[in-house]
Design a protein around this motif. Structure first.
Motif, short mmCIF file in Angstrom:
data_model
loop_
_atom_site.label_atom_id
_atom_site.label_comp_id
_atom_site.label_asym_id
_atom_site.label_seq_id
_atom_site.Cartn_x
_atom_site.Cartn_y
_atom_site.Cartn_z
N ASP A 162 0.80 -1.23 0.00
CA ASP A 162 0.00 0.00 0.00
C ASP A 162 0.83 1.28 0.00
O ASP A 162 0.28 2.38 0.01
CB ASP A 162 -0.95 0.01 1.20
CG ASP A 162 -0.21 -0.06 2.54
OD1 ASP A 162 1.04 -0.04 2.55
OD2 ASP A 162 -0.89 -0.13 3.59
N GLY A 163 2.15 1.18 0.02
CA GLY A 163 3.00 2.36 0.03
C GLY A 163 3.19 2.96 1.42
O GLY A 163 3.89 3.96 1.57
N TRP A 164 2.60 2.34 2.44
CA TRP A 164 2.73 2.82 3.82
C TRP A 164 3.46 1.82 4.71
O TRP A 164 4.38 2.17 5.43
CB TRP A 164 1.35 3.10 4.42
CG TRP A 164 0.67 4.30 3.87
CD1 TRP A 164 -0.30 4.35 2.91
CD2 TRP A 164 0.91 5.67 4.24
NE1 TRP A 164 -0.68 5.64 2.66
CE2 TRP A 164 0.04 6.47 3.47
CE3 TRP A 164 1.77 6.28 5.15
CZ2 TRP A 164 0.02 7.86 3.57
CZ3 TRP A 164 1.74 7.67 5.27
CH2 TRP A 164 0.87 8.44 4.48
N ASP A 165 3.02 0.58 4.65
CA ASP A 165 3.58 -0.47 5.51
C ASP A 165 4.60 -1.26 4.69
O ASP A 165 4.25 -1.94 3.73
CB ASP A 165 2.45 -1.39 5.98
CG ASP A 165 2.87 -2.29 7.14
OD1 ASP A 165 4.09 -2.42 7.37
OD2 ASP A 165 2.00 -2.85 7.81
N TRP A 166 5.89 -1.16 5.09
CA TRP A 166 6.96 -1.71 4.28
C TRP A 166 7.67 -2.88 4.96
O TRP A 166 7.87 -2.87 6.17
CB TRP A 166 7.99 -0.63 3.96
CG TRP A 166 7.45 0.43 3.05
CD1 TRP A 166 6.71 1.52 3.40
CD2 TRP A 166 7.60 0.48 1.63
NE1 TRP A 166 6.39 2.26 2.29
CE2 TRP A 166 6.93 1.65 1.18
CE3 TRP A 166 8.24 -0.32 0.69
CZ2 TRP A 166 6.88 2.02 -0.16
CZ3 TRP A 166 8.19 0.04 -0.65
CH2 TRP A 166 7.51 1.20 -1.06
N LYS A 167 8.06 -3.85 4.14
CA LYS A 167 8.83 -4.99 4.62
C LYS A 167 10.25 -4.89 4.05
O LYS A 167 10.44 -4.84 2.83
CB LYS A 167 8.19 -6.30 4.17
CG LYS A 167 9.00 -7.53 4.58
CD LYS A 167 8.40 -8.80 3.98
CE LYS A 167 9.25 -10.02 4.35
NZ LYS A 167 8.75 -11.26 3.69
N GLU A 168 11.24 -4.87 4.92
CA GLU A 168 12.62 -4.82 4.47
C GLU A 168 13.04 -6.21 4.00
O GLU A 168 12.97 -7.18 4.74
CB GLU A 168 13.53 -4.35 5.62
CG GLU A 168 14.92 -3.99 5.18
CD GLU A 168 15.63 -3.15 6.23
OE1 GLU A 168 15.95 -1.97 5.94
OE2 GLU A 168 15.86 -3.66 7.34
N GLU A 169 13.48 -6.28 2.74
CA GLU A 169 13.76 -7.57 2.11
C GLU A 169 15.23 -7.99 2.21
O GLU A 169 15.54 -9.17 2.06
CB GLU A 169 13.35 -7.53 0.64
CG GLU A 169 11.88 -7.20 0.40
CD GLU A 169 10.94 -8.35 0.76
OE1 GLU A 169 11.43 -9.42 1.17
OE2 GLU A 169 9.72 -8.17 0.62
#
Length: 418
Positions: free
Chosen positions: A145-152
């Motif tokens: 959603d462009g708000w909640d990010w997962k660092e890969e």
């Protein structure tokens, strides 16, 4: 091409004839006559009633295109913190987000990441961090959603000792072209001292998740035509300054344009001076037939007299550029019909730093559609930075609280600055 674009394009001249004193005097007289004529025509619009007494500012205003509009004028809103792994984390630097692309139903962003405090040039330059962007690797994250990010994880690590990128890799940009993905970024080799040069590296992949293949050599480097004065580690002491990018090449961004690849970058000159707009920072462009290069610097460089981080996007057959932070034309949006000759389209305020544009936007919808939202970074303190989300909107009217706009709507307090 609209009337305003034609007017701007008409201002682009590559050479001016050499005039005699008599010709110069005649031109000035004719110019004064034309300004007075324009003042009579536009006196009500510009509020210039005494056409016989024109200030320098009024004369400049009279030279603006007569159909000058505000389609490029925007205002930025408050920055908003991100959620998930890109929320602020004490002890961690996350900064300089790339543009955002959308693949596999997710948004992707790449960024600079390091840990630990910054010591500056007065500390141990061999073993400690000089800047927050020192001793960095390039990481990436995804979001639905462009708000909640997962660092890969890490996308591009620093190179092995002795390589051109062994000290730090940072300030990354992404380009997708013909089913492949290209990351370009800044590099530092060896000891990060004051006079160190900074080059531009590149890696490519068949997937936004990697693995990434680094090129063995930089795709861009500073001009080798400046001469330092003495052996002291001082960037202001020079015998010869050289080109605008004789010291450093920064902030790369590659755009596919007119069948070629335009690598826009920030240049720093040896013996950098200060101007009436602050630091003497300018932009350049290097052009290639292939995404992997070789990139050849334009003979028209520098293509700006101001700016800092590169923020460019295609629009209306040309290239737009957000110019911030440094120089006499800072805090402007500029546009070029050919990717090289830029003119001011709007003056703005409070632009975010190191903007990561949302490349999924329809940038042809209107000039600044691509700036409606994206990513930036803030300094939580000098040691640590975090990535935030910015937004903007077009500003077409100004009304006070309680006053009705042309549409008849009453302005509310929370919208008074919009």
């Amino acid at each position: 091409m609209n009337t305003f674009t034609k007017s701007v394009f008409g201002l682009l001249t590559l050479a001016m004839p050499i005039l005699t004193t008599a010709q110069s005097t005649k031109c000035k007289i004719e110019e004064e006559k034309q300004l007075k004529k324009d003042a009579i025509e536009l006196k009500d619009k510009l509020g210039i009633m005494d056409v016989n007494h024109l200030s320098a500012a009024s004369k400049r205003a009279l030279k603006w295109p007569k159909d000058l509009g505000n389609e490029w004028f925007i205002e930025f809103g408050d920055l908003k913190p991100l959620k998930g792994d890109l929320a602020y984390e004490e002890g961690v630097v996350r900064r300089d987000p790339s543009a955002i692309i959308q693949e596999n139903g997710k948004y992707y962003v790449w960024y600079t990441k390091s840990t630990g405090p910054t010591q500056g040039f007065g500390g141990d330059m061999v073993n400690e961090k000089v800047f927050p962007w020192d001793r960095c690797d390039i990481w990436y994250a995804t979001s639905k959603d462009g708000w909640d990010w997962k660092e890969e994880g890490i996308a591009i690590p620093r190179g092995k000792k002795g390589s051109y990128d062994d000290r730090s890799v940072f300030t990354v940009e992404i380009m997708k072209w013909d089913g492949k993905y290209y990351l370009c970024y800044q590099t530092v080799e060896g000891i990060y001292n004051v006079r160190v040069q900074e080059k531009v590296g590149m890696a490519w992949s068949n997937s936004p998740d990697g693995p990434w293949t680094k090129l063995d050599a930089p795709i861009l480097a500073p001009a080798q035509n400046g001469i330092w004065k003495g052996k002291e580690d001082n960037r202001f002491l020079v015998e010869k300054k050289g080109d605008f990018d004789s010291h450093k090449t920064h902030d790369p961004c590659i755009l596919p344009y007119k069948g070629k690849f335009y690598l826009y970058y920030k240049g720093e000159q040896m013996g950098e001076e200060m101007t009436f707009g602050g630091r003497q920072i300018r932009h350049g462009v290097a052009i290639a037939d292939n995404p992997l290069g070789p990139y050849v610097k334009s003979p028209y460089n520098p293509i700006s007299n101001s700016g800092h981080e590169i923020c460019v996007w295609p629009y209306n057959g040309g290239i737009a550029s957000l110019i911030t932070t440094d120089g006499p034309e800072k805090n402007t949006i500029q546009w070029s019909p050919d990717g090289i000759n830029f003119n001011i389209m709007a003056s703005i305020k409070d632009a975010p730093h190191a903007i990561g544009l949302n490349r999924t936007a329809d940038n042809e919808k209107e000039p600044t559609e691509i700036l409606r939202w994206g990513l930036t970074h803030i300094y939580n303190n000098w040691n640590y930075q975090s990535i935030m989300r910015f937004s903007s909107e077009r500003k077409t009217t100004h009304v006070a609280v309680g006053e009705k706009s042309k549409s008849g709507k009453e302005e509310k307090a929370e919208n008074m600055h919009k």
